[in-house]
Write an enzyme that holds these catalytic residues in place. Structure first.
Site, PDB file in Angstrom:
ATOM      1  CG  ASP A 148      -4.088   5.961   0.516  1.00 47.39           C
ATOM      2  OD1 ASP A 148      -5.138   5.384   0.803  1.00 47.39           O
ATOM      3  OD2 ASP A 148      -3.824   7.167   1.238  1.00 47.39           O
ATOM      4  CG  ASP A 193      -2.381   0.735   0.893  1.00 44.86           C
ATOM      5  OD1 ASP A 193      -2.166   1.588   0.151  1.00 44.86           O
ATOM      6  OD2 ASP A 193      -3.017   0.313   1.438  1.00 44.86           O
TER       7      ASP A 193
END
Length: 582
Positions: A233, A131
């Site tokens: 993100d 991520d």
């Protein structure tokens, strides 16, 4: 009866990029578009590490806990683990505030354990998707610590600073997504810095080439360790133009992504998926059209926000309208049919549990959870499963807002209560849509703390873990878990599920979501009852009295499509069509 052997024989031919068209095999534009990318027929499983499995008993999930559950994930059949952030962080926003991109947060483990996870997952043919949070860092990142020392510090321009207005107030009225101003005053240098999230998450200045180079260097460092790619993100925010009030889809966004692609993952066999709350189908094509060399795919959220109030957002939920939902899904399936690629998901670490949002978490929890899985996994795109979704975990109703352990919920609760919103109204919004619903610890068994930890969990467990847990699901051949296993297996056996065209059926029906997938002479019809009532259904003329193979169902097998169908509450099934019924 239609022969599954013949269906799979045709499927094997189409996998090679040849499609049966009127008795002749021809190379199609769709085959060329599909390409060799492994992620098109992959199924991705998201892990929120803090809440997945705790190996050392400190109450927080960790990398060793994930390594210990890899056999479980291999049994499920997934190909990729999307790992929510495990980088070093003060955890102001549960890891989405990174203080060191090249180290692991001590509560999760060590860099050596991260390398072990990558290797052990690879042994099971599972890739790790990291991520990537590069819109902002933690205020404890060395870059920001340096940046706030003085206005002429070499790292000053790594972040976005502006002078106060003449009265000393913030430069403008822009708001943080977590409540309050998007500007925070720094007394040391007498200027404000910009933060779209917590004040402890200052936004990086992507107009600075040095920021780009630092991020690219870090990405390559991780790629060299053998990860399978990145989930990015809020990546649609990095091209922002603060002075013009443009935060998403800014003028520099796509050039920045193209530069990132060229400098890092573009020549590697990896997956990249961008979190893009602002994306429309046309914008999504810009991200994911292969010729543009940006990303593999994006997450879009138009289907998610249908249940949010147009003015008040998710904190004032509105009823789910299936016809609206079908319109959104159909639009995205159509626009990205031949250019770009869809991400398919019901929930993630920021969203409520799917069965609570779109199904029935009570009487028909099992039926509706299976229905939601079937409805999603037969669409064109790459499916994502959020941890616990495969056993039908539900939302939770904690008495105190503090129990949700969520910076967003706590910040907005305080702001809205101060503005006059009642406690009861705000709590109903939190019960429906708080990120905390997805972050309660995973239910592994019926023992104390749901088998998640030997210690006190960092967040309260959902009290229904004694009935809803992995151990019980594994032992029950009719469980939601085994339904997901079937769907994952079918995706790997039937190229039509991956590459076939999408045709909506019964668009105007208020309770039924139905569609057909077709690739050459391969046809699959999928029918889903989104209601808890019996539904009498009349099929379109071209589907009546056809027989085929029942691929999956949540009641009994369906092998024939008659003129009329009676659907049970939340009934769902898929049929591979063949010859007309006798």
């Amino acid at each position: 009866m239609y022969s599954r052997r013949n269906f799979l024989k045709t499927a094997a031919i189409t996998t090679a990029g040849l499609f049966l068209q009127g008795g002749l095999y021809t190379t199609s534009a769709q085959a060329a578009q599909a390409g060799p990318e492994w992620w098109r027929n992959a199924v991705i499983y998201q892990i929120y590490p803090r809440s997945f499995a705790d190996a050392n008993g400190d109450g927080t999930g960790d990398l060793a806990g994930i390594i210990g559950k890899l056999d479980y994930l291999q049994t499920l059949g997934i190909n990729v683990i999307w790992l929510s952030p495990v980088f070093r962080s003060p955890m102001d926003d549960n890891g989405y505030d990174i203080s060191d991109y090249c180290d692991i947060a001590p509560e999760f483990g060590t860099l050596a354990e991260m390398e072990m996870l990558i290797a052990e997952a690879a042994r099971r043919d599972i890739r790790i998707l990291m991520d990537l949070v590069v819109n902002h860092t933690s205020d404890e990142h060395p870059w920001f610590i340096e940046a706030r020392k003085s206005r002429d510090n070499p790292y000053r321009d790594y972040y976005i600073w502006r002078a106060p207005r003449t009265d000393g107030s913030a430069p403008d009225e822009q708001r943080s997504n977590f409540g309050g101003s998007a500007w925070e005053f720094d007394a040391t240098t007498g200027e404000y810095y910009f933060h779209l999230f917590s004040k402890r998450q200052p936004d990086l200045n992507w107009a600075n080439p040095q920021v780009q180079q630092e991020v690219h260097r870090m990405m390559n460092w991780w790629l060299d360790k053998g990860i399978g790619g990145f989930r990015m993100d809020v990546i649609d925010l990095i091209g922002k133009d603060v002075d013009r009030g443009i935060t998403s889809n800014g003028p520099r966004l796509h050039p920045l992504l193209q530069e990132m692609n060229a400098a890092t993952f573009g020549a590697r066999d990896v997956l990249t998926v961008g979190e893009t709350w602002s994306a429309t189908p046309e914008i999504a094509k810009l991200y994911s059209e292969p010729a543009r060399r940006e990303l593999s795919m994006v997450f879009q959220f138009e289907h998610i926000t249908l249940t949010w109030d147009p003015q008040d957002g998710k904190w004032t939920p509105r009823a789910f309208d299936l016809r609206e939902f079908k319109g959104v899904i159909g639009k995205w399936q159509k626009v990205l049919a031949d250019i770009g690629w869809n991400s398919l998901f019901w929930n993630n670490h920021d969203l409520p549990r799917a069965v609570s949002k779109y199904g029935d978490p009570g009487r028909y929890r099992i039926e509706s959870a299976k229905m939601l899985a079937t409805a999603l996994h037969f669409l064109k795109g790459t499916p994502y499963i959020y941890q616990g979704e495969e056993i039908g975990m539900t939302n939770v109703r904690f008495e105190s807002v503090e129990d949700y352990q969520d910076a967003e919920s706590l910040g907005l609760y305080r702001e809205r209560i101060a503005a006059g919103v009642s406690h009861e109204a705000m709590m109903e919004g939190i019960y429906a849509n708080s990120r905390g619903n997805a972050r309660t610890p995973m239910h592994w068994d019926a023992s104390e703390h749901a088998g998640f930890s030997h210690g006190k969990p960092w967040m309260k467990i959902n009290p229904n873990y004694r009935e809803i847990n992995v151990a019980a699901a594994l032992d029950d051949p009719g469980s939601i878990f085994h339904h997901y296993r079937t769907l994952i297996r079918l995706r790997k056996e039937y190229p039509v599920i991956v590459y076939g065209d999408y045709r909506p059926l019964l668009d105007a029906h208020p309770q039924v979501f139905a569609y057909e997938r077709q690739l050459g002479d391969q046809r699959i019809v999928v029918i889903n009852n989104f209601s808890g009532q019996l539904v009498e259904l009349e099929l379109p003329a071209d589907l009546r009295d056809l027989a085929g193979e029942s691929l999956v169902s949540n009641y009994g097998p369906r092998n024939v499509l008659g003129r009329h169908l009676t659907l049970q509450p939340y009934e769902s099934f898929a049929i591979a069509l063949g010859t007309p019924a006798a």
